[in-house]
Design a protein around this motif. Structure first.
Motif, PDB file in Angstrom:
ATOM      1  N   LEU A 146      12.307  10.453  -8.955  1.00 31.69           N
ATOM      2  CA  LEU A 146      12.160   9.480  -7.873  1.00 31.69           C
ATOM      3  C   LEU A 146      12.383   8.061  -8.378  1.00 31.69           C
ATOM      4  CD1 LEU A 146       9.136  11.053  -5.990  1.00 31.69           C
ATOM      5  CD2 LEU A 146      11.484  10.858  -5.164  1.00 31.69           C
ATOM      6  N   LEU A 163      14.806   5.061   2.386  1.00 32.70           N
ATOM      7  CA  LEU A 163      13.733   5.895   2.933  1.00 32.70           C
ATOM      8  C   LEU A 163      13.329   6.910   1.854  1.00 32.70           C
ATOM      9  CD1 LEU A 163      15.073   6.622   6.545  1.00 32.70           C
ATOM     10  CD2 LEU A 163      13.719   4.679   5.732  1.00 32.70           C
ATOM     11  N   GLY A 164      13.595   6.535   0.585  1.00 32.32           N
ATOM     12  CA  GLY A 164      13.442   7.481  -0.514  1.00 32.32           C
ATOM     13  C   GLY A 164      12.035   7.609  -1.047  1.00 32.32           C
ATOM     14  N   GLY A 165      11.363   6.492  -1.332  1.00 32.35           N
ATOM     15  CA  GLY A 165      10.083   6.550  -2.029  1.00 32.35           C
ATOM     16  C   GLY A 165       8.900   6.235  -1.138  1.00 32.35           C
ATOM     17  N   GLY A 166       7.785   6.875  -1.378  1.00 30.02           N
ATOM     18  CA  GLY A 166       6.558   6.650  -0.601  1.00 30.02           C
ATOM     19  C   GLY A 166       5.838   5.396  -1.066  1.00 30.02           C
ATOM     20  N   ILE A 167       6.522   4.274  -0.903  1.00 27.48           N
ATOM     21  CA  ILE A 167       6.038   2.997  -1.436  1.00 27.48           C
ATOM     22  C   ILE A 167       5.531   2.162  -0.275  1.00 27.48           C
ATOM     23  CG2 ILE A 167       6.804   0.884  -2.586  1.00 27.48           C
ATOM     24  CD1 ILE A 167       8.936   2.667  -3.984  1.00 27.48           C
ATOM     25  N   PRO A 168       4.223   1.894  -0.224  1.00 22.86           N
ATOM     26  CA  PRO A 168       3.691   1.197   0.956  1.00 22.86           C
ATOM     27  C   PRO A 168       4.246  -0.217   1.093  1.00 22.86           C
ATOM     28  CG  PRO A 168       1.911   2.107  -0.414  1.00 22.86           C
ATOM     29  CD  PRO A 168       3.188   2.221  -1.198  1.00 22.86           C
ATOM     30  N   LEU A 169       4.351  -0.681   2.322  1.00 25.55           N
ATOM     31  CA  LEU A 169       4.665  -2.083   2.584  1.00 25.55           C
ATOM     32  C   LEU A 169       3.485  -2.953   2.184  1.00 25.55           C
ATOM     33  CD1 LEU A 169       6.257  -1.995   6.160  1.00 25.55           C
ATOM     34  CD2 LEU A 169       7.427  -2.484   4.009  1.00 25.55           C
ATOM     35  N   TYR A 188       3.762  -0.205  -6.659  1.00 27.07           N
ATOM     36  CA  TYR A 188       4.177   0.574  -7.817  1.00 27.07           C
ATOM     37  C   TYR A 188       5.018  -0.284  -8.751  1.00 27.07           C
ATOM     38  CZ  TYR A 188       2.552   4.909  -5.633  1.00 27.07           C
ATOM     39  OH  TYR A 188       1.779   5.897  -5.088  1.00 27.07           O
ATOM     40  N   LEU A 225      19.417   5.531   1.648  1.00 28.48           N
ATOM     41  CA  LEU A 225      18.964   6.398   0.555  1.00 28.48           C
ATOM     42  C   LEU A 225      17.811   7.257   1.048  1.00 28.48           C
ATOM     43  CD1 LEU A 225      19.024   7.183  -2.498  1.00 28.48           C
ATOM     44  CD2 LEU A 225      17.310   5.386  -2.856  1.00 28.48           C
ATOM     45  N   ARG A 272      13.939  14.405   2.304  1.00 29.42           N
ATOM     46  CA  ARG A 272      12.663  13.753   2.559  1.00 29.42           C
ATOM     47  C   ARG A 272      12.921  12.305   2.949  1.00 29.42           C
ATOM     48  NH1 ARG A 272       8.231  11.942  -1.928  1.00 29.42           N
ATOM     49  NH2 ARG A 272       9.634  10.143  -1.885  1.00 29.42           N
TER      50      ARG A 272
END
Lengths: 529, 529
Positions: A84, A99-105, A158, B476, B497
């Motif tokens: 990732l 839209l790749g990583g679960g990175i919060p705003l 992150y 992405l 995902r």
């Protein structure tokens, strides 16, 4: 706020005076193909985009540069890193939407601002207290507002395994100013402190069943980190290390292969408080060259080097003079790229921040990052932000050096104080010591054979007896046996580690007095009248 | 400042309505010797001295409580912990002076004060923005001045492996309020996040060559953490897991012994976005009981549970109602003490702080601490202090719950938004999905067999083709194959995902539109006019 401070003025010319002419700085004749420094690519994926210091980079060539791959463990070789995190490479086009990583705003981080007040301290040079009026601020929008390159929107999110690009720039500059590694492709990665870095380096560079070389007495947590991995410490600290390693016989070491890793705490060694001279460092480096060892340099006390106890050396007046008096690190001598150096802020800024860094050839740093990306992830962004604000935006390299000069003075005073207490309260016919010349520890040797029951007792029992008696008297010291690197080798010595870092001065004196009373009691001595 | 807030009013009576009567809460007939809750000692070495919540502790007995020792790896069994940290036990007499540890005085931490401004957010219940006027302060002297139980002198110094006693109290209270584990001797340890905790749990509970059970698609970093340790993931997610494990044949799995560890992301699963129902959790728990499995519950998205997409459920009005709507965790069901639950603040407060915690039987927590003391050491004290100020002194449990309710509302809106974009821009004959009901991810299935060259290509090549086409179009997304737990098992499926967490809403819509264009192009479809 990021300003235009320039690094302090000590440069390679000053530092090189520290190394005598013998030390090679050029490619040796039997060199592997030299690389052109100017074209040598640096795998930076973002770190270097913030670098100010490119112009300072050394142009020396690696000479006998190791192939780090030969030292890598199966575990480390199998590391693929984080898929990732690697996917970020596909975001080089600024128009790409991820839209790749679960990175919060950053909207979803419930902290809008943070402020800190740096301490004032005695400025050695100007004899004035630095101002304490400053308050440093960070919000979520400082980057957008162009008031800083680092803010809460970054710090609370992150971070790559080697840490933030912003604070990494400061660390690389600092490493170059202080150590100026003499090969081209060195790199840094932040760590969450030397204990974790040591654990991760062992997992990178050893296999279960291996032995590593370490001092006879060494940091107990390092031994305790290595042991569960099936890694034992071995070393004969004599003038003939090279001979000793040369005749390594696996049969004498549970079939362990010849060691390839040397663990050393070169400055203010924990627990003995000793500092290896430049001559000693060069001799050990040559042993490492001869036997293809990687040197793991654990050096949290590097800046706490003091003048010899009782010397009349003049007070240090400037950052340039401060750096000149420091013994060069192994990293500074590392013409081959065989040193992994572990630096830590724990002893000079704050241990609670869990922040340090390693410096090593880029290939080893890449392996380290492939591990941290799927384990420790990164140091705390709050720690990084606070340190960035203090060290980069507020102090700069010069201000930080003045803080280190302040610390050096404080610890020298404390070292002198504990030694004067030892002279006053400890019976010299039983307890002897070499004055510490760096760090936080004074190591005390006890002549246990003078114990009334020495013939009937082993050294370790007498060590315990004194230790318990000292606790009864109200003074806790460290037992020397805790720090033995080879637990399974019998050892007829009694030592204690005391620290001059942790207690207020009157309590240090009282504790040494109590420890002296315990010695008197156990050895059935009469107290000095 | 520590005030006299009381925990919010949801108590065991409310929570137990969530579990139906079938679920055992009492000692089973074939129980091992039950322990008396009132005399059951809690190995706390200081943690619990700050507890407010003793009176809330459950009195349920362990039933088939595991002997965790049977699950411990050789590495973990060999851990002796940190001798130096254990020496602190000898400081119980307040008159004892320690010269034992190299712990700096707080005079040598160059930060005098820190302040933070909490964000305001929509308060669901009152329809008012919470005040943003508050500023929270910490100095080095708040404990001495009796204005707080936690200050910079503690936060900037060394800390036990399980974290500070001060913030640990909040974590234990929170865990009890939310999960109320139904056995007596559960304990918590802070972690530096679930990725590191997973690495450390694997080193505690597996040997090289082991298999663990995991979903067919699971968090890629977890697979990448396990693989270098020689640990593979295996699972057949069908209704007959129990049968499948029962006929485990080592010969089919590189001679791996029958698995003893089940890794599960039960809520808003990464990458599929699904949430296991209570019924499903109970069924899996029974499988774990039958086959003596430890359940490693990785649950960072627990509080991001949403109503079903399109449902007309009324808005949640109060913290009590919020908790009632959450599916109970495995920890909540854990009558045997076989669950290690990993909680994280990364998705609900800040990932950059590197702060989370595990909850498990005390014996497993003790093994975890013996590792963290000689590796990660502790989470950053600055992170702990900031979280303590915000969660304990400012918000309290009720305020934090209102923040979680706010987040839930935001993420529900974002989930609804991405689904509406999918409906608008993705060709339903090719792309299908189950709406996510928790977390941050929407999982999309592509019917690759409709690809014009499906007969000549394998699924993974088509997956790559679509992915690259989408990047060319400027979007992405994550490739489904990244998340396969068994890399060596052929898989004829194509998934992607997508996250609704990371981008502003207009960009989410644009990215889904671009992804739809890529699908249209690759499958040679006509765009909807």
């Amino acid at each position: 706020m990021s300003g235009s401070r320039s690094p302090i003025s000590i440069r390679r010319e000053d530092q090189s005076q520290l190394l005598n002419e013998e030390w090679p700085r050029q490619a040796a004749p039997n060199n592997s193909k030299p690389r052109a420094a100017s074209t040598s690519p640096r795998p930076d994926d973002g770190i270097l985009s913030y670098r100010k210091a490119d112009c300072f980079f050394p142009t020396f060539q690696p000479t006998n540069l190791l192939s780090p791959v030969a030292y890598i463990s199966a575990e480390s070789a199998n590391r693929t890193g984080s898929t990732l995190k690697k996917a970020v490479e596909h975001l080089s086009n600024p128009n790409t939407i991820s839209l790749g990583g679960g990175i919060p705003l950053s909207d979803f981080f419930p902290i809008d601002g943070i402020s800190l007040r740096p301490s004032s301290f005695d400025n050695v040079e100007t004899r004035e207290k630095t101002s304490s009026q400053t308050t440093l601020h960070a919000t979520k929008h400082d980057i957008a507002d162009d008031t800083s390159v680092y803010d809460l929107s970054v710090a609370l999110n992150y971070c790559p395994g080697y840490g933030s690009a912003q604070f990494m720039r400061w660390i690389i500059e600092h490493t170059e100013i202080v150590h100026d590694p003499p090969y081209a492709d060195w790199q840094c990665s932040m760590t969450i402190g030397n204990t974790s870095a040591f654990d991760m380096c062992l997992r990178m560079l050893t296999e279960p069943g291996d032995c590593i070389l370490a001092d006879k007495y060494t940091y107990s947590s390092s031994v305790e980190t290595a042991m569960p991995l099936g890694v034992k410490c071995r070393w004969e600290s004599s003038s003939s290390e090279s001979t000793w390693i040369a005749r390594w016989n696996p049969a004498e070491h549970n079939n362990a292969r010849k060691p390839s890793l040397l663990y050393v705490i070169p400055t203010g060694q924990n627990p003995t408080g000793t500092t290896q001279s430049l001559q000693r460092r060069k001799a050990i480096y040559r042993v490492a060259q001869k036997h293809d060892l990687i040197i793991l340099e654990d050096d949290p006390y590097y800046f706490l080097q003091m003048d010899e106890y009782g010397s009349t050396a003049s007070e240090i007046q400037s950052p340039v003079e401060f750096f000149k008096r420091l013994v060069p690190s192994y990293l500074r001598l590392d013409i081959d790229g065989r040193v992994m150096r572990m630096d830590s802020f724990s002893k000079v800024v704050s241990p609670g921040a869990r922040l340090g860094w390693i410096t090593a050839p880029a290939q080893l740093i890449e392996r380290y990052k492939s591990h941290s990306d799927v384990s420790t992830q990164s140091p705390s962004g709050l720690s990084q932000l606070v340190f960035f604000k203090l060290l980069d935006e507020h102090w700069g390299h010069e201000g930080y050096t003045r803080w280190l000069m302040h610390l050096r003075k404080q610890y020298t005073m404390r070292r002198d104080f504990i030694l004067s207490a030892c002279e006053r309260y400890l019976p010299r016919q039983i307890v002897s010591w070499e004055p510490a010349n760096a760090g936080m520890f004074q190591w005390l040797k006890v002549d246990w054979e003078q114990h009334p029951n020495a013939k009937d007792k082993i050294a370790d029992l007498i060590e315990e007896e004194i230790w318990l008696e000292s606790i009864s008297a109200g003074a806790l010291v460290g037992r020397g046996s805790w720090f033995r690197s080879s637990k399974d080798v019998p050892c007829n010595e009694v030592f204690y580690r005391t620290t001059f870092a942790a207690a207020p001065l009157p309590k240090i004196e009282e504790a040494i007095k109590r420890f002296g009373e315990a010695i008197h009691k156990v050895f059935e001595l009469k107290e000095k009248s």
